[in-house]
Design an enzyme around this catalytic site. Structure first.
Site, short mmCIF file in Angstrom:
data_model
loop_
_atom_site.label_atom_id
_atom_site.label_comp_id
_atom_site.label_asym_id
_atom_site.label_seq_id
_atom_site.Cartn_x
_atom_site.Cartn_y
_atom_site.Cartn_z
N CYS A 2 -20.81 11.49 -49.34
CA CYS A 2 -21.10 11.24 -49.73
C CYS A 2 -21.64 9.57 -51.05
CB CYS A 2 -21.53 12.19 -51.71
SG CYS A 2 -21.18 13.35 -51.45
N ARG A 27 -22.42 6.86 -43.60
CA ARG A 27 -21.32 7.43 -44.49
C ARG A 27 -21.46 9.28 -43.83
NH1 ARG A 27 -18.55 5.24 -48.00
NH2 ARG A 27 -17.82 7.24 -49.71
N ASN A 101 -18.88 11.46 -56.03
CA ASN A 101 -18.36 11.29 -54.39
C ASN A 101 -17.61 12.24 -55.00
OD1 ASN A 101 -17.69 10.72 -51.81
ND2 ASN A 101 -17.72 9.31 -52.03
N GLY A 102 -17.22 13.17 -54.13
CA GLY A 102 -15.59 13.86 -54.43
C GLY A 102 -15.88 15.66 -54.61
N LYS A 482 -15.06 11.00 -28.89
CA LYS A 482 -15.85 10.47 -28.38
C LYS A 482 -16.98 11.56 -27.68
CE LYS A 482 -15.77 7.87 -30.66
NZ LYS A 482 -14.17 8.10 -31.59
N HIS A 501 -1.98 27.28 -16.94
CA HIS A 501 -1.53 27.94 -17.29
C HIS A 501 -2.55 28.93 -18.32
CE1 HIS A 501 3.06 26.82 -15.72
NE2 HIS A 501 2.13 25.62 -16.62
N LYS A 600 -18.78 9.33 -41.83
CA LYS A 600 -17.70 8.07 -41.80
C LYS A 600 -16.63 7.78 -42.03
CE LYS A 600 -16.57 4.34 -39.19
NZ LYS A 600 -16.14 4.99 -37.93
C1 AGP Z 1 -14.18 9.19 -34.92
O1 AGP Z 1 -14.35 9.06 -34.32
C2 AGP Z 1 -14.33 9.99 -36.21
N1 AGP Z 1 -15.09 9.86 -37.05
C3 AGP Z 1 -12.79 11.36 -37.24
O2 AGP Z 1 -11.85 11.68 -36.55
C4 AGP Z 1 -12.15 9.46 -38.00
O3 AGP Z 1 -11.46 9.24 -36.55
C5 AGP Z 1 -11.19 10.11 -38.82
O4 AGP Z 1 -12.32 11.28 -39.36
C6 AGP Z 1 -10.41 10.05 -39.48
O5 AGP Z 1 -10.96 8.89 -40.27
P1 AGP Z 1 -10.04 7.55 -40.69
O6 AGP Z 1 -9.90 7.13 -39.62
O7 AGP Z 1 -11.30 6.81 -41.41
O8 AGP Z 1 -8.89 8.31 -41.18
#
Ligand code: AGP
Length: 605
Positions: A2, A27, A101-102, A482, A501, A600
């Site tokens: 959010c 985000r 947000n939260g 990625k 394995h 994000k």
């Molecule tokens: C990575 O491409 C992702 N967007 C996700 O794994 C991200 O690295 C992870 O949520 C950690 O976010 P941060 O580095 O903002 O803590």
């Protein structure tokens, strides 16, 4: 995740809110809304879907006259992404509107009690309890009201509030979720992050947990949790709107991939002076450290996986790794001899923050390696090393990851030097190698300018395996993530030696296997694994050093990185994997900067 935005000034508030919400789109969200306070009435418009739909529904904000407003982009946690659950929410008497947000963790108990008191709920959200509590406790003073409401809430929140009895004012308070105030001229703002404000002002105030802001167009009053007015400093953000724009690239992700040589240079060079590493803000006594514990989430965790090898090799200190979301349930030995290294691009990842608090309570010293200045992780840490990557907008991190890795390299050499683990010659050699990384990153980029052609052969795969050993395996973890998160292709990363394995049972005719074989010490073993999977029909795409002709004969396709005889070489390998994922996703027509279901910054646990 959010995002919230608030504006009060002389211009059209709705237009400013819509512009701010657009800057928060990265985000991740699934619905949005805006509330405008005008002539004692709060008007609310909400949509399921993109900001563009909200702009259309409000005629770009013109349909909502008024100079005071709040807005929201919602990433659904409680309740489906439908209009009725979108924010802002309004009280039954129409006097209060709120964006959040939260997560309010005790919302069900509060909801039951409020329903008993006769309040009517419209949505399935946790947030709606806040707006009814405001109506319940308001006695003419917003400060008193918000203090009473905050005392009832458990969980995380960044709240933006309007009140019809407080014309031309917006109110904000926070607990664990990020909230920044923007200081303008004749106008003021709040937002979840700087990106929403930067086109109006570079002067910001970072609100702390428990603080409350009363904002009008000429002033920002801030009160602490006791209700006492406090003075807070104004910080100047050191980047501008251009840095947060695409700059002519089709996607933020491609721009941020290309920015990596410059970003890593900004990480390294300010801290290397006259052949020495100088970490001004790290007055940490390393002699008392018996082990390093690295915790993070997602790509940040994978940067930690790569960093572990370097710290152990150079510092000869044991390094443990633990996912932040797992750490508090583990029985790791954590005490004042533990140095916790926390990695986070956003500095607002809830799992990472929770893990950090847990370790601090057990006596660990905490070093944050983080990109966003003034973020929660940065503020909680005993020591902070900013990665200086500049704003990262694409959900899939690229420069965030490589600058975290570069900072881990920097710390490793610094610590090994302080601990006397390096000869003068070795120290100087490592400094030279660190300084050569930005140029080698550019060389790697240039070497893979045609990787689009390779991506064309793999974009319609249904699954992929990324394999490697030791540092190659650590990078393979990030390469698989990625690929997964932007192309939606199921991609697994495996320690190359582990395939036989069990997982090799999944290899059949044409199964793509991306084999990282750049670590000279062990690549022969990875080559054997390549042969194993090829003999079972796999299509092998090898990542190898640019003078390695043997591998080229064995693989179906090959991606080269420059030879870099250094412990820091893994940082180069990730570049072609980022580009491969980008072009595969592009050929698949995916929403590269805003992948489905992702945010994000994951500010909920
Ligand atoms: C990575 O491409 C992702 N967007 C996700 O794994 C991200 O690295 C992870 O949520 C950690 O976010 P941060 O580095 O903002 O803590």
């Amino acid at each position: 995740m959010c995002g919230i935005v608030g504006f009060t000034g002389a211009e059209s508030a709705a237009q400013n809110i819509l512009e701010g919400l657009e800057k928060l789109e990265y985000r991740g969200y699934d619905s949005a809304g805006v509330a405008v306070l005008n002539d004692g009435i709060i008007s609310i418009t909400k949509v399921t879907g993109r900001i563009a739909a909200l702009k259309e529904k409000t005629n770009n904000g013109l349909a909502l006259p008024g100079t005071t407003a709040i807005g929201h982009t919602r990433w659904a946690t409680h309740g489906a992404p439908i209009d009725i659950n979108a924010h802002p929410h309004i009280s039954n008497d129409g006097r209060f509107a709120v964006v959040h947000n939260g997560i309010i963790e005790n919302y069900m108990d509060l909801k039951v009690s409020l329903i008993k008191d006769g309040y009517r709920f419209e949505s399935e959200t946790d947030t709606e309890v806040v707006v009814h509590l405001l109506e319940k406790y308001y006695n003419g003073s917003m400060k008193d009201c918000i203090r009473k409401v905050a005392a009832k809430l458990k969980g995380s929140y960044a709240l933006g509030i309007l009140c019809t009895e407080q014309p031309n004012k917006i109110f904000a308070t926070k607990q664990s979720s990020p909230l920044i105030l923007g200081v303008g001229v004749g106008e003021n703002y709040f937002a979840s992050d700087v990106t929403a404000l930067i086109s109006h002002t570079q002067n910001v105030i970072y609100l702390e947990d428990g603080e409350f802001a009363e904002i009008d167009r000429e002033s920002i009053k801030i009160y602490d949790c006791t209700g006492t007015e406090i003075k807070k400093s104004i910080s100047h953000v050191n980047w501008d709107i251009q840095a947060a724009e695409k700059g002519g690239y089709e996607h933020f992700m491609l721009k941020e991939i290309v920015e990596q040589p410059r970003a890593v240079k900004a990480t390294l060079t300010p801290r290397i002076r006259d052949g020495k590493i100088v970490l001004d803000d790290l007055d940490l006594d390393l002699t008392g450290i018996h082990k390093v514990l690295i915790t993070a989430c997602g790509s940040a965790y994978y940067a930690g996986c790569a960093g572990k090898y370097i710290i152990e090799k150079l510092c000869q200190i044991p390094v443990e790794l633990q996912l932040a979301s797992e750490l508090r349930y583990s029985s790791l030995i954590i005490n004042d001899g533990t140095l916790l290294i926390v990695l986070s691009q956003s500095g607002e990842t809830a799992d990472t923050i929770a893990a950090m608090k847990e370790c601090s309570e057990k006596g660990a010293k905490t070093l944050a390696i983080v990109n966003v200045v003034g973020s929660t992780v940065a503020k909680l840490a005993d020591y902070t090393l900013y990665t200086n990557a500049g704003p990262e907008i694409a959900v899939a991190t690229t420069k965030g990851y490589t600058t975290q890795l570069a900072t881990l390299y920097l710390f490793s050499v610094y610590a090994a030097g302080v601990l006397g683990r390096l000869s003068k010659e070795k120290y100087s050699q490592l400094i030279k190698e660190l300084l050569s990384i930005p140029k080698l990153l550019q060389e790697t980029m240039d070497m893979n300018s045609k990787i689009e052609n390779t991506a064309k052969k793999y974009f319609n795969s249904s699954s992929m395996f990324f394999i490697g050993r030791n540092t190659d395996y650590a990078v393979a973890l990030e390469g698989a993530l990625k690929m997964k998160e932007i192309s939606y292709i199921h991609a697994e990363s495996y320690a190359a030696g582990e395939l036989k394995h069990g997982t090799i049972a999944l290899i059949s005719e044409g199964t793509p296997v991306i084999a990282l074989a750049c670590n000279e010490d062990i690549k022969e073993k990875t080559i054997s694994n390549m042969v194993e999977v090829k003999s079972r029909g796999a299509r092998v795409l090898a990542v190898a050093l640019n003078d390695d002709k043997k591998i080229a004969m064995l693989a179906n396709d090959i991606i080269y990185v420059p030879r870099f005889d250094s412990v820091f070489s893994p940082i180069l390998e990730v570049i072609p994997l980022q580009l491969l994922a980008y072009y595969v996703a592009k050929f698949n027509g995916c929403d590269i900067d805003k992948p489905k279901n992702l945010a994000k910054s994951v500010t909920v646990e």
